[in-house]
Motif scaffolding. Structure first.
Motif, mmCIF file in Angstrom:
data_model
loop_
_atom_site.group_PDB
_atom_site.id
_atom_site.type_symbol
_atom_site.label_atom_id
_atom_site.label_comp_id
_atom_site.label_asym_id
_atom_site.label_seq_id
_atom_site.Cartn_x
_atom_site.Cartn_y
_atom_site.Cartn_z
ATOM 1 N N ASP A 1 0.881 -1.194 0.053
ATOM 2 C CA ASP A 1 0.069 0.009 -0.030
ATOM 3 C C ASP A 1 0.920 1.212 0.125
ATOM 4 N N ASP A 2 1.958 1.266 0.927
ATOM 5 C CA ASP A 2 2.648 2.613 0.931
ATOM 6 C C ASP A 2 3.604 2.964 -0.186
ATOM 7 N N ALA A 3 3.603 1.879 -1.132
ATOM 8 C CA ALA A 3 4.370 2.099 -2.275
ATOM 9 C C ALA A 3 3.704 2.657 -3.413
ATOM 10 N N ILE A 4 2.354 2.472 -3.466
ATOM 11 C CA ILE A 4 1.712 2.595 -4.784
ATOM 12 C C ILE A 4 1.736 4.021 -5.345
ATOM 13 N N SER A 5 1.607 5.187 -4.550
ATOM 14 C CA SER A 5 1.624 6.256 -4.648
ATOM 15 C C SER A 5 3.264 6.650 -5.581
ATOM 16 N N GLU A 6 4.091 6.175 -4.825
ATOM 17 C CA GLU A 6 5.359 6.575 -5.265
ATOM 18 C C GLU A 6 5.825 6.137 -6.569
ATOM 19 N N VAL A 7 5.507 4.527 -6.801
ATOM 20 C CA VAL A 7 5.930 4.038 -7.745
ATOM 21 C C VAL A 7 5.031 4.323 -8.967
ATOM 22 N N SER A 8 3.722 4.962 -8.892
ATOM 23 C CA SER A 8 2.828 5.259 -9.905
ATOM 24 C C SER A 8 3.578 6.464 -10.600
ATOM 25 N N LYS A 9 4.069 7.575 -9.605
ATOM 26 C CA LYS A 9 4.830 8.468 -10.106
ATOM 27 C C LYS A 9 5.819 8.389 -11.081
ATOM 28 N N GLN A 10 6.630 7.159 -10.602
ATOM 29 C CA GLN A 10 7.888 7.072 -11.413
ATOM 30 C C GLN A 10 7.558 6.174 -12.663
ATOM 31 N N LEU A 11 6.338 5.963 -13.213
ATOM 32 C CA LEU A 11 5.978 5.434 -14.319
ATOM 33 C C LEU A 11 6.166 6.463 -15.406
ATOM 34 N N ASP A 12 6.816 6.029 -16.594
ATOM 35 C CA ASP A 12 6.857 7.050 -17.576
ATOM 36 C C ASP A 12 6.176 6.247 -18.946
ATOM 37 N N LEU A 13 4.922 6.335 -19.048
ATOM 38 C CA LEU A 13 4.167 5.618 -19.882
ATOM 39 C C LEU A 13 3.710 6.311 -21.016
ATOM 40 N N LYS A 14 3.582 5.998 -22.251
ATOM 41 C CA LYS A 14 2.978 6.717 -23.301
ATOM 42 C C LYS A 14 1.349 6.595 -23.312
ATOM 43 N N ALA A 15 1.195 5.345 -22.971
ATOM 44 C CA ALA A 15 -0.175 4.918 -23.100
ATOM 45 C C ALA A 15 -0.474 3.632 -21.933
ATOM 46 N N GLY A 16 -1.712 3.053 -21.789
ATOM 47 C CA GLY A 16 -1.986 2.202 -20.947
ATOM 48 C C GLY A 16 -2.561 2.680 -19.777
ATOM 49 N N LEU A 17 -3.388 1.662 -18.905
ATOM 50 C CA LEU A 17 -4.171 1.994 -17.769
ATOM 51 C C LEU A 17 -3.380 1.503 -16.707
#
Lengths: 254, 254
Positions: free
Chosen positions: B67-83
């Motif tokens: 749970d604690d890592a969700i916010s941080e990891v989602s910020k690191q994602l550099d995606l052009k598309a996708g959900l």
């Protein structure tokens, strides 16, 4: 062939009748009940009586009646022979009258009238005052169940209280959970698979090892937030006490 | 064909991988984890990476992480598309970075590494921000489960707390019961059939109707005797509070 008389027409009596009907080497020679109308509802398979004085001769008389009535009814029995047993978890053997041979035949399960149970899997706890009586009780119990356990009155009383925790209190957790679900407009039925898995898990793991959740992890942030989510005082109080108890179980400082 | 990337190598990630492996029309194109050694333990079925920057293109990225890592990891994602979806019951959708399309894919079950679960019976609660995303999440969830439920973050948070009561607290009742059994020299395993039946019962009866025991009957004599039987203060306190709560549930005056 063991000849038995069942005294009682409630949940336990009816489930025992159903189990003995299918058992080899057991014959139910009579059923005693206070009301003819109830006895008739059992069907025409059994000879019945409403008079304690008209009981037939049998090897074992099973008192499947309420805890409070056991002592009194056992005193009224006027038998030349036979072993008298009750089916209660919490009543000691000594509550039965000394006039007859006596014992206990306690099936450890929660019975509802309209639910079938697999008797073969239900532990039957027996107790008696001599080896011969233990022998015949073991034989009778083995005719309907794979799990027969001898225990004394103190052990049985403890087991009965352990059953209250594992059954009554557990069911109340389900209730509190369902109450909270309806307060928040989510269907409780979504939790059914989780509840089944929680119960199944402890057949492989001890409850100590199976524990998960914020209490076990000592995750104070989540514990605080979840308590705040609860609306009723009662829910909050129970949440706090059980979370504390879980934390203590795993050696956390409170 | 839905192409997915799983981020995470814990319990939930592994169970999801197992379920998607058997699913039609779903392809796991990559698994992300922090440690190569752990990724290797997944076998050679999957392409793996330890670099968030090396993620492949996919339709859905599933964050099966703490749970604690969700916010941080989602910020690191550099995606052009996708959900991007997370799998947590208690974390709101809004915890995910706004940089990508976002949603929730929450399987409501307790997972242990060494226990198989039947995913078809596990409810999956989904949430998203538009109909198209809801559509693809429904399709993905339906590929592994028969029970797919849309709910918003508040409902899911409530459901998660209801699950704590139905699972964590219930298991703690099993634990207290087993503790009391060993204090009194009776085998806890005798209670297994009772525990299974208690859980099965609520698939037919509401927990309100399924309740039995001295609390429900408001049998004060037995309640007093049973409390006295308990040796530890903690057991006594829990016995009192839950018995009170049961009595209150059935409208008894305390």
């Amino acid at each position: 062939m063991i000849r038995i008389v069942i005294l009682g027409t409630g949940n336990v009596a009816k489930h025992l009748l159903g189990a003995f009907k299918k058992a080899k080497d057991v014959e139910v020679v009579q059923v005693y009940g206070r009301k003819n109308s109830v006895l008739e509802s059992l069907g025409s398979d059994y000879q019945t009586t409403t008079e304690v004085s008209s009981l037939k001769q049998a090897d074992i008389y099973i008192l499947a009646i309420s805890d409070d009535a056991i002592s009194e009814v056992s005193k009224q029995l006027d038998l030349k022979a036979g072993l008298v047993v009750h089916t209660s978890g919490s009543v000691p053997l000594a509550a039965l009258s000394k006039k007859t041979k006596r014992g206990v035949f306690y099936p450890l399960q929660t019975f509802s009238l309209d639910r079938k149970v697999d008797f073969a899997e239900i532990p039957i706890c027996i107790e008696s005052e001599n080896e011969a009586d233990t022998g015949i009780l073991k034989q009778l119990a083995s005719a309907i169940s794979k799990k027969v356990e001898y225990m004394d009155s103190d052990q049985r009383k403890a087991l009965h209280l352990a059953a209250v925790m594992a059954n009554n209190f557990t069911n109340h957790m389900y209730y509190l959970s369902s109450e909270f679900c309806s307060q928040n407009n989510v269907p409780f039925s979504l939790l059914h698979p989780l509840i089944q898995e929680t119960a199944k898990k402890i057949e492989d793991l001890s409850p100590y090892d199976a524990q998960t959740g914020p209490g076990r992890r000592n995750d104070r942030g989540t514990l605080k937030k979840q308590k705040a989510q609860l609306k009723s005082k009662r829910h909050k109080k129970i949440y706090s006490l059980l979370s504390k108890s879980i934390r203590k179980t795993y050696g956390k400082k409170l």
